[in-house]
Write an enzyme that holds these catalytic residues in place. Structure first.
Site, PDB file in Angstrom:
ATOM      1  N   SER A  45       0.856  -1.197   0.000  1.00 62.22           N
ATOM      2  CA  SER A  45       0.000   0.000   0.000  1.00 62.22           C
ATOM      3  C   SER A  45       0.891   1.246   0.000  1.00 62.22           C
ATOM      4  O   SER A  45       0.437   2.344  -0.340  1.00 62.22           O
ATOM      5  CB  SER A  45      -0.928  -0.003   1.218  1.00 62.22           C
ATOM      6  OG  SER A  45      -0.193  -0.222   2.406  1.00 62.22           O
ATOM      7  N   LYS A 112       4.832 -11.163   3.520  1.00 59.04           N
ATOM      8  CA  LYS A 112       3.411 -11.426   3.238  1.00 59.04           C
ATOM      9  C   LYS A 112       3.245 -11.524   1.727  1.00 59.04           C
ATOM     10  O   LYS A 112       3.900 -10.773   0.991  1.00 59.04           O
ATOM     11  CB  LYS A 112       2.527 -10.304   3.801  1.00 59.04           C
ATOM     12  CG  LYS A 112       1.032 -10.488   3.460  1.00 59.04           C
ATOM     13  CD  LYS A 112       0.135  -9.552   4.252  1.00 59.04           C
ATOM     14  CE  LYS A 112       0.074  -8.151   3.740  1.00 59.04           C
ATOM     15  NZ  LYS A 112      -0.424  -8.043   2.348  1.00 59.04           N
ATOM     16  N   GLU A 114       0.128 -12.273  -1.442  1.00 64.48           N
ATOM     17  CA  GLU A 114      -1.309 -12.282  -1.711  1.00 64.48           C
ATOM     18  C   GLU A 114      -1.735 -13.548  -2.452  1.00 64.48           C
ATOM     19  O   GLU A 114      -1.032 -13.991  -3.373  1.00 64.48           O
ATOM     20  CB  GLU A 114      -1.675 -11.056  -2.568  1.00 64.48           C
ATOM     21  CG  GLU A 114      -1.462  -9.746  -1.838  1.00 64.48           C
ATOM     22  CD  GLU A 114      -1.929  -8.540  -2.642  1.00 64.48           C
ATOM     23  OE1 GLU A 114      -2.483  -8.701  -3.753  1.00 64.48           O
ATOM     24  OE2 GLU A 114      -1.731  -7.420  -2.147  1.00 64.48           O
ATOM     25  N   GLU A 179      -9.026  -9.601   3.854  1.00 65.34           N
ATOM     26  CA  GLU A 179      -9.335  -8.212   3.471  1.00 65.34           C
ATOM     27  C   GLU A 179     -10.680  -8.154   2.748  1.00 65.34           C
ATOM     28  O   GLU A 179     -10.917  -8.879   1.770  1.00 65.34           O
ATOM     29  CB  GLU A 179      -8.219  -7.650   2.569  1.00 65.34           C
ATOM     30  CG  GLU A 179      -8.503  -6.212   2.160  1.00 65.34           C
ATOM     31  CD  GLU A 179      -7.296  -5.473   1.577  1.00 65.34           C
ATOM     32  OE1 GLU A 179      -6.182  -6.051   1.532  1.00 65.34           O
ATOM     33  OE2 GLU A 179      -7.475  -4.308   1.187  1.00 65.34           O
TER      34      GLU A 179
HETATM   35  O1  KIV Z   1      -0.370  -3.406   1.612  1.00 67.17           O
HETATM   36  C1  KIV Z   1      -1.021  -3.366   2.666  1.00 67.17           C
HETATM   37  O2  KIV Z   1      -1.026  -2.374   3.411  1.00 67.17           O
HETATM   38  C2  KIV Z   1      -1.819  -4.532   3.015  1.00 67.17           C
HETATM   39  C3  KIV Z   1      -2.818  -4.380   4.117  1.00 67.17           C
HETATM   40  C4  KIV Z   1      -4.001  -3.639   3.628  1.00 67.17           C
HETATM   41  C5  KIV Z   1      -3.180  -5.684   4.730  1.00 67.17           C
HETATM   42  O3  KIV Z   1      -1.696  -5.548   2.403  1.00 67.17           O
END
Ligand code: KIV
Length: 277
Positions: A45, A112, A114, A179
């Site tokens: 993000s 993390k 997706e 999400e």
């Molecule tokens: O990129 C991000 O900030 C995220 C969150 C919204 C979980 O993946």
């Protein structure tokens, strides 16, 4: 507070058990650590709320590294998750190479990624890389999901989402971000998973919650999702402060004498000659 280990994170079950917040720089990470946040996320993000891109797709690994290391310097003792940017997780090889850099150079503790990329998650976990999964609305592929829309509303989509979350746990993820998922489905997934769920727009039943820092403090105004609570109208406050500064400069009210440095008399005489200063 000591940095949470993966074993400790896995035990954070039950609503309100995990507080996660995004941070992309030194001061934000430092403030979040001082405020007692459990886990920091250098989310991609970053691309939208800091770098001004239209989506998360253009974010590069170099940008993630730059911001991950800054956040790490601000919060050396908080578990730090860094996102694998778009296509850095396209194959196990690419994901391993990117994770190596985010952990070695950026100082991340986990990565993390997706979607249900199970072979990639397995390869990372087998190599010893802690992985946080992410299902529901996955911003990197938002256009193929029909935009920034709630996911898992039909029985078939809900079943698929539950299966994906269970498969991510089975592949070794220590937790799963949900999400923009209906709260009833998020509750079911949370009940079925042995590892924590971390919700964003997924209701109150998930084990943890995550928000984007710029949404929380009101400095991102391109759009405001329904699930965001602004705890500060920071954008308005910052704009007012900058306006006050500009007005003071134009009026000669800033800087004042107290903001300036003095030269002593002797030095002034040396500069101008005696009696002339
Ligand atoms: O990129 C991000 O900030 C995220 C969150 C919204 C979980 O993946």
């Amino acid at each position: 507070m000591a940095k949470l280990t993966i074993a400790e994170l896995k035990q954070r079950k039950g609503p309100g058990s995990l507080v996660m917040l995004t941070a992309y720089d030194y001061p934000t990470a430092k403030l979040a650590a001082e405020a007692g946040v459990d886990v920091l996320l250098v989310g991609d993000s970053l691309g939208m709320v800091v770098l001004g891109y239209d989506s998360t797709v253009p974010v590069t690994l170099e940008e993630m590294l730059h911001h991950t290391s800054a956040a790490r310097r601000g919060a050396p003792d908080v578990h730090l998750v860094s996102d694998l940017p778009y296509l850095a997780d396209a194959t196990p090889e690419r994901a391993l190479a990117a994770a190596e850099r985010l952990i070695k150079e950026g100082g991340a503790d986990s990565v993390k990624l997706e979607g249900p990329k199970l072979a990639v998650v397995r390869a990372l976990v087998e190599a010893g890389v802690p992985v946080l999964g992410h299902v529901g609305l996955t911003p990197q592929t938002a256009s193929s999901l029909g935009g920034y829309k709630v996911q898992g509303r039909s029985p078939a989509a809900a079943k698929k989402l539950l299966e994906d979350a269970l498969a991510l746990e089975d592949a070794g993820a220590w937790g799963v971000v949900l999400e923009m998922v209906p709260r009833q489905l998020a509750a079911l997934v949370t009940e079925q998973l042995g590892v924590p769920t971390i919700g964003i727009g997924a209701g109150a039943a998930t084990d943890g919650q995550v928000l984007v820092f710029h949404d929380l403090v009101g400095v991102f105004d391109r759009f405001k999702p329904k699930f965001v609570r602004r705890y500060l109208e920071g954008g308005a406050l910052i704009r007012e402060a900058i306006e006050a500064y500009a007005a003071d400069v134009r009026a000669g009210a800033f800087p004042e004498v107290g903001h300036a440095y003095e030269m002593d008399e002797e030095a002034l005489e040396g500069l101008y000659g005696k009696g002339e200063a």
